[in-house]
Design an enzyme around this catalytic site. Structure first.
Site, PDB file in Angstrom:
ATOM      1  CG  HIS A 151      63.252  11.308  21.308  1.00  0.00           C
ATOM      2  ND1 HIS A 151      62.433  10.207  21.448  1.00  0.00           N
ATOM      3  CD2 HIS A 151      64.506  10.895  21.655  1.00  0.00           C
ATOM      4  CE1 HIS A 151      63.160   9.168  21.834  1.00  0.00           C
ATOM      5  NE2 HIS A 151      64.417   9.558  21.979  1.00  0.00           N
ATOM      6  N   GLY A 187      67.089  12.696  29.610  1.00  0.00           N
ATOM      7  CA  GLY A 187      66.792  14.002  29.030  1.00  0.00           C
ATOM      8  C   GLY A 187      66.958  14.000  27.521  1.00  0.00           C
ATOM      9  CB  ALA A 188      68.384  14.906  24.837  1.00  0.00           C
ATOM     10  CD  GLU A 195      58.045  -2.959  22.298  1.00  0.00           C
ATOM     11  OE1 GLU A 195      57.992  -2.756  21.057  1.00  0.00           O
ATOM     12  OE2 GLU A 195      57.271  -3.698  22.908  1.00  0.00           O
ATOM     13  CG  MET A 203      61.745   9.581  16.999  1.00  0.00           C
ATOM     14  SD  MET A 203      60.384  10.471  17.759  1.00  0.00           S
ATOM     15  CE  MET A 203      59.474  10.891  16.273  1.00  0.00           C
ATOM     16  CB  SER A 204      68.030   7.807  19.065  1.00  0.00           C
ATOM     17  OG  SER A 204      69.210   7.955  19.826  1.00  0.00           O
ATOM     18  CB  SER A 205      68.783  11.619  23.073  1.00  0.00           C
ATOM     19  OG  SER A 205      67.596  11.342  23.774  1.00  0.00           O
ATOM     20  NE  ARG A 206      74.734   8.171  22.767  1.00  0.00           N
ATOM     21  CZ  ARG A 206      74.445   7.408  23.822  1.00  0.00           C
ATOM     22  NH1 ARG A 206      73.408   6.581  23.781  1.00  0.00           N
ATOM     23  NH2 ARG A 206      75.171   7.478  24.918  1.00  0.00           N
ATOM     24  CG  HIS A 240      62.447  10.353  26.027  1.00  0.00           C
ATOM     25  ND1 HIS A 240      63.231  11.011  25.113  1.00  0.00           N
ATOM     26  CD2 HIS A 240      63.248   9.449  26.634  1.00  0.00           C
ATOM     27  CE1 HIS A 240      64.470  10.543  25.171  1.00  0.00           C
ATOM     28  NE2 HIS A 240      64.505   9.581  26.074  1.00  0.00           N
TER      29      HIS A 240
END
Ligand code: PAF
Length: 288
Positions: free
Chosen positions: A39, A36-37, A153, A189-192, A42
């Site tokens: 971006h 989830g979260a 990746e 890009m990363s959810s964190r 995903h």
């Protein structure tokens, strides 16, 4: 009770009931596992899955088994309504949203333990991580039984670990890697990324620059050990701490000899800004 616009299942039996009719109609199934979260990284995987398969299932499950004590399990962003809007726009066909009890019921005990590509790099700081990932992904594969599954990746080591697990355990699923999506300044890009303060968000973009310079040095024939030392020095100057900055064999993640690279390589890094850990990687080509 969630009011989602998109068809969803919260139990394995409901998921299977939905998928059964697609199988009966001989439709191919693509699968995008997520925590989830969501971006654009995903969503690009969902679009890639749509391009390859007749139907696409995405899962959203924050998997406790891949977080160690003291990591960000409780703080991990949970944005289900926004996620469902994004998945609807990307024309995902079904979301699987199990809870922890559905995935790991009372008495659950199985664990998949990975070596090979799982050794080193991420496993040094997070020794529990790839066993947790392999275990949940194996369960999800058995639940969804997709023809193809899609992984970013950005988590390159994870992608290779999943490929190895699929080979080793004969899952018979094609694993497709999707290109890393980046912000305008190059940050992967990363959810964190939402954890970064405004100042750290600016500093974070240096990681992409350092990896680009590292890959360019290898591409130009600089010995791998020299290029690595230079990249490590740049990372140490830019970030609060550096877990690793390394060049590895792109196919296996084995260590490379110290001279100019003689095979396709991957440069990979993990660094820390305050309490946020950033990872990124990119390809380096054997000079022709
Ligand atoms: O990459 C992720 O988001 C997770 O590690 C995955 C593959 C969904 C397993 O929980």
């Amino acid at each position: 009770m969630l009011n989602l616009q998109i068809p969803h299942a919260t139990t394995v039996s409901a998921l299977r009931a939905r998928i059964r009719s697609w199988r009966d109609d001989r439709l191919s199934i693509g699968f995008v596992p997520t925590m989830g979260a969501l971006h654009d990284g995903h969503i690009s995987l969902v679009r890639l899955a749509k391009a390859h398969c007749d139907r696409v299932v995405a899962s959203v499950f924050v998997n406790p088994r891949q977080f160690a004590e003291g990591e960000d399990l409780d703080a991990y962003p949970r944005t289900m309504l926004e996620d469902s809007e994004k998945l609807t726009l990307a024309r995902c066909d079904l979301i699987f949203l199990p809870d922890v009890a559905e995935m790991y019921p009372e008495g659950y005990s199985a664990n998949i333990s990975m070596q090979g590509a799982a050794v080193g790099l991420e496993s040094v700081a997070r020794p529990h991580f790839f066993d947790g990932v392999a275990t949940v992904v194996a369960k999800l594969f058995n639940q969804v039984r997709p023809d193809m599954a899609f992984f970013g990746e950005k988590d390159y080591q994870q992608l290779l670990v999943i490929r190895q697990m699929v080979r080793d355990l004969n899952f018979g699923i094609d694993i497709i890697g999707g290109e890393t999506m980046r912000e305008r300044d190059g940050l992967a890009m990363s959810s964190r990324n939402v954890y970064l303060s405004a100042d750290d968000r600016v500093r974070a973009a240096r990681l992409n620059v350092i990896l680009k310079e590292f890959a360019a040095a290898l591409n130009a024939g600089m010995p791998a050990d020299q290029a690595q030392k230079a990249a490590m020095a740049s990372a140490a100057a830019a970030f609060d701490a550096v877990d690793y900055v390394e060049a590895r064999c792109a196919a296996t993640l084995e260590e490379l000899p110290s001279g100019p690279i003689d095979r396709d390589a991957r440069v990979l890094a993990a660094v820390r800004l305050g309490s946020t850990r950033l990872i990124d990687n990119m390809a380096a080509k054997r000079p022709s």
